[in-house]
Scaffold this motif. Structure first.
Motif, PDB file in Angstrom:
ATOM      1  N   SER A  34      12.207   7.269   5.730  1.00 33.67           N
ATOM      2  CA  SER A  34      13.092   6.604   4.767  1.00 33.67           C
ATOM      3  C   SER A  34      12.375   5.501   3.993  1.00 33.67           C
ATOM      4  O   SER A  34      12.973   4.850   3.141  1.00 33.67           O
ATOM      5  CB  SER A  34      14.294   5.998   5.498  1.00 33.67           C
ATOM      6  OG  SER A  34      13.883   4.956   6.366  1.00 33.67           O
ATOM      7  N   ARG A  35      11.082   5.287   4.337  1.00 36.63           N
ATOM      8  CA  ARG A  35      10.253   4.296   3.677  1.00 36.63           C
ATOM      9  C   ARG A  35      10.636   2.863   3.998  1.00 36.63           C
ATOM     10  O   ARG A  35      10.277   1.922   3.292  1.00 36.63           O
ATOM     11  CB  ARG A  35      10.214   4.496   2.162  1.00 36.63           C
ATOM     12  CG  ARG A  35       9.574   5.803   1.736  1.00 36.63           C
ATOM     13  CD  ARG A  35       9.483   5.928   0.227  1.00 36.63           C
ATOM     14  NE  ARG A  35       8.547   4.988  -0.353  1.00 36.63           N
ATOM     15  CZ  ARG A  35       8.886   3.877  -0.981  1.00 36.63           C
ATOM     16  NH1 ARG A  35      10.150   3.556  -1.120  1.00 36.63           N
ATOM     17  NH2 ARG A  35       7.980   3.077  -1.492  1.00 36.63           N
ATOM     18  N   SER A  36      11.388   2.659   5.087  1.00 43.10           N
ATOM     19  CA  SER A  36      11.594   1.296   5.562  1.00 43.10           C
ATOM     20  C   SER A  36      10.268   0.737   6.058  1.00 43.10           C
ATOM     21  O   SER A  36      10.008  -0.468   5.968  1.00 43.10           O
ATOM     22  CB  SER A  36      12.641   1.282   6.688  1.00 43.10           C
ATOM     23  OG  SER A  36      13.903   1.691   6.207  1.00 43.10           O
ATOM     24  N   LEU A  37       9.438   1.623   6.620  1.00 48.18           N
ATOM     25  CA  LEU A  37       8.045   1.314   6.922  1.00 48.18           C
ATOM     26  C   LEU A  37       7.207   2.016   5.862  1.00 48.18           C
ATOM     27  O   LEU A  37       7.272   3.232   5.715  1.00 48.18           O
ATOM     28  CB  LEU A  37       7.667   1.807   8.326  1.00 48.18           C
ATOM     29  CG  LEU A  37       8.368   1.100   9.495  1.00 48.18           C
ATOM     30  CD1 LEU A  37       8.048   1.803  10.810  1.00 48.18           C
ATOM     31  CD2 LEU A  37       7.946  -0.370   9.549  1.00 48.18           C
ATOM     32  N   HIS A  38       6.437   1.267   5.102  1.00 45.74           N
ATOM     33  CA  HIS A  38       5.769   1.797   3.916  1.00 45.74           C
ATOM     34  C   HIS A  38       4.442   2.472   4.229  1.00 45.74           C
ATOM     35  O   HIS A  38       3.770   2.127   5.210  1.00 45.74           O
ATOM     36  CB  HIS A  38       5.536   0.669   2.906  1.00 45.74           C
ATOM     37  CG  HIS A  38       6.799   0.027   2.420  1.00 45.74           C
ATOM     38  ND1 HIS A  38       7.624   0.629   1.503  1.00 45.74           N
ATOM     39  CD2 HIS A  38       7.386  -1.162   2.742  1.00 45.74           C
ATOM     40  CE1 HIS A  38       8.660  -0.164   1.255  1.00 45.74           C
ATOM     41  NE2 HIS A  38       8.541  -1.246   2.003  1.00 45.74           N
ATOM     42  N   PRO A  39       4.029   3.429   3.403  1.00 51.68           N
ATOM     43  CA  PRO A  39       2.710   4.049   3.561  1.00 51.68           C
ATOM     44  C   PRO A  39       1.613   2.994   3.598  1.00 51.68           C
ATOM     45  O   PRO A  39       1.585   2.092   2.749  1.00 51.68           O
ATOM     46  CB  PRO A  39       2.589   4.936   2.320  1.00 51.68           C
ATOM     47  CG  PRO A  39       4.003   5.250   1.953  1.00 51.68           C
ATOM     48  CD  PRO A  39       4.779   4.011   2.274  1.00 51.68           C
ATOM     49  N   GLY A  40       0.739   3.108   4.579  1.00 54.95           N
ATOM     50  CA  GLY A  40      -0.342   2.158   4.720  1.00 54.95           C
ATOM     51  C   GLY A  40      -0.001   0.929   5.535  1.00 54.95           C
ATOM     52  O   GLY A  40      -0.883   0.121   5.865  1.00 54.95           O
ATOM     53  N   GLN A  41       1.271   0.744   5.880  1.00 60.37           N
ATOM     54  CA  GLN A  41       1.683  -0.451   6.619  1.00 60.37           C
ATOM     55  C   GLN A  41       1.133  -0.440   8.044  1.00 60.37           C
ATOM     56  O   GLN A  41       1.165   0.577   8.732  1.00 60.37           O
ATOM     57  CB  GLN A  41       3.208  -0.546   6.649  1.00 60.37           C
ATOM     58  CG  GLN A  41       3.725  -1.826   7.299  1.00 60.37           C
ATOM     59  CD  GLN A  41       5.233  -1.984   7.102  1.00 60.37           C
ATOM     60  OE1 GLN A  41       5.839  -1.298   6.274  1.00 60.37           O
ATOM     61  NE2 GLN A  41       5.842  -2.885   7.848  1.00 60.37           N
ATOM     62  N   HIS A  42       0.638  -1.587   8.480  1.00 59.90           N
ATOM     63  CA  HIS A  42       0.104  -1.734   9.829  1.00 59.90           C
ATOM     64  C   HIS A  42       1.266  -1.791  10.826  1.00 59.90           C
ATOM     65  O   HIS A  42       2.201  -2.568  10.649  1.00 59.90           O
ATOM     66  CB  HIS A  42      -0.727  -3.017   9.919  1.00 59.90           C
ATOM     67  CG  HIS A  42      -1.465  -3.159  11.201  1.00 59.90           C
ATOM     68  ND1 HIS A  42      -2.006  -4.363  11.619  1.00 59.90           N
ATOM     69  CD2 HIS A  42      -1.764  -2.255  12.175  1.00 59.90           C
ATOM     70  CE1 HIS A  42      -2.609  -4.187  12.785  1.00 59.90           C
ATOM     71  NE2 HIS A  42      -2.471  -2.923  13.139  1.00 59.90           N
ATOM     72  N   LEU A  43       1.198  -0.957  11.843  1.00 54.95           N
ATOM     73  CA  LEU A  43       2.252  -0.896  12.849  1.00 54.95           C
ATOM     74  C   LEU A  43       1.753  -1.588  14.119  1.00 54.95           C
ATOM     75  O   LEU A  43       0.932  -1.036  14.859  1.00 54.95           O
ATOM     76  CB  LEU A  43       2.621   0.563  13.143  1.00 54.95           C
ATOM     77  CG  LEU A  43       3.070   1.389  11.934  1.00 54.95           C
ATOM     78  CD1 LEU A  43       3.280   2.837  12.326  1.00 54.95           C
ATOM     79  CD2 LEU A  43       4.345   0.799  11.331  1.00 54.95           C
ATOM     80  N   VAL A  44       2.245  -2.785  14.363  1.00 52.78           N
ATOM     81  CA  VAL A  44       1.821  -3.574  15.519  1.00 52.78           C
ATOM     82  C   VAL A  44       2.735  -3.259  16.693  1.00 52.78           C
ATOM     83  O   VAL A  44       3.966  -3.444  16.599  1.00 52.78           O
ATOM     84  CB  VAL A  44       1.855  -5.080  15.196  1.00 52.78           C
ATOM     85  CG1 VAL A  44       1.381  -5.895  16.397  1.00 52.78           C
ATOM     86  CG2 VAL A  44       0.996  -5.372  13.971  1.00 52.78           C
ATOM     87  N   GLU A  45       2.154  -2.771  17.775  1.00 55.27           N
ATOM     88  CA  GLU A  45       2.943  -2.329  18.929  1.00 55.27           C
ATOM     89  C   GLU A  45       3.891  -3.416  19.430  1.00 55.27           C
ATOM     90  O   GLU A  45       5.070  -3.155  19.691  1.00 55.27           O
ATOM     91  CB  GLU A  45       2.023  -1.895  20.072  1.00 55.27           C
ATOM     92  CG  GLU A  45       1.342  -0.565  19.855  1.00 55.27           C
ATOM     93  CD  GLU A  45       0.505  -0.167  21.050  1.00 55.27           C
ATOM     94  OE1 GLU A  45       0.593  -0.858  22.095  1.00 55.27           O
ATOM     95  OE2 GLU A  45      -0.234   0.833  20.959  1.00 55.27           O
TER      96      GLU A  45
END
Length: 221
Positions: A34-45
């Motif tokens: 849904s793009r709430s998390l954007h392409p390229g965004q860093h996902l911190v555990e």
């Protein structure tokens, strides 16, 4: 006995369901598609775990699964990042979408019912209202629901399953508020109502090919 004659090591041991991991996986998949998390965004555990109210372990496992499926990139010494599709990936995705949607339109025209047509008309009206209200989120939902209804009218469960998988991937691309798309939806409804499968194919093919031109090479760019 059912397994008589089989080596013991050849019979797999079933693991207990990892329900929490699956819930985290589904939540992250929805946020990415849904793009709430954007392409390229860093996902911190640690941040994801805190937001979802879980430990880091199910987050780590979910990210590994998403990496396997192409939704996330795991980079050594850097961590996890939302995958940024290349232009080639985007083109390939839309080619497959066109093939599936065009065949669905043909089948829907052959086997459509009055009730199905009423449903398409209702969904199209919802989409047109969302466009008029400049509600992009509602437009995205209305569009996906409209195409899913065409798939349902096609009456091919395998086709619908494949299309749903493709549609989920298409969701991560920004969908502009385009009135022309809903004009094309109206043309498709007309073709289906006339049971004109050739015209339904033609309209859907043009519609899905045109949709590709509305998307940039990278979602959100």
């Amino acid at each position: 006995m059912l397994f008589n004659g089989l080596p013991r090591e050849s019979v797999p041991k079933l693991e207990r369901p990892a329900s929490l991991r699956e819930q985290v996986y589904e939540a992250l998949l929805d946020l990415i598609s849904s793009r709430s998390l954007h392409p390229g965004q860093h996902l911190v555990e640690s941040e994801l775990a805190g937001h979802l109210g879980v430990s880091r372990q199910p987050v780590r496992e979910a990210l590994q699964q998403l990496n396997t499926e192409g939704w996330v990139d795991l980079r050594p010494a850097q961590g996890a990042f939302v995958h940024e599709p290349t232009e080639d990936e985007t083109d390939q995705l839309f080619v497959v979408r066109t093939l599936l949607e065009t065949e669905a339109a043909r089948l829907a025209a052959i086997g459509s019912s009055g009730q199905g047509l009423d449903r398409l008309d209702e969904l199209c009206a919802n989409g047109e209202a969302a466009v008029a209200a400049d509600d992009v989120g509602a437009v995205v939902i209305a569009n996906a629901t409209f195409h899913a209804c065409v798939m349902e009218l096609a009456g091919n469960a395998v086709l619908a399953e494949l299309a749903a998988h493709v549609e989920q991937r298409v969701r991560r691309y920004f969908t502009p508020n385009v009135r022309q798309a809903w004009v094309e939806h109206r043309e498709l409804i007309s073709a289906i109502a006339d049971r004109d499968d050739a015209r339904a194919q033609q309209v859907m093919h043009a519609h899905t090919v045109d949709a590709r031109t509305r998307f940039p090479a990278r979602p959100g760019s």
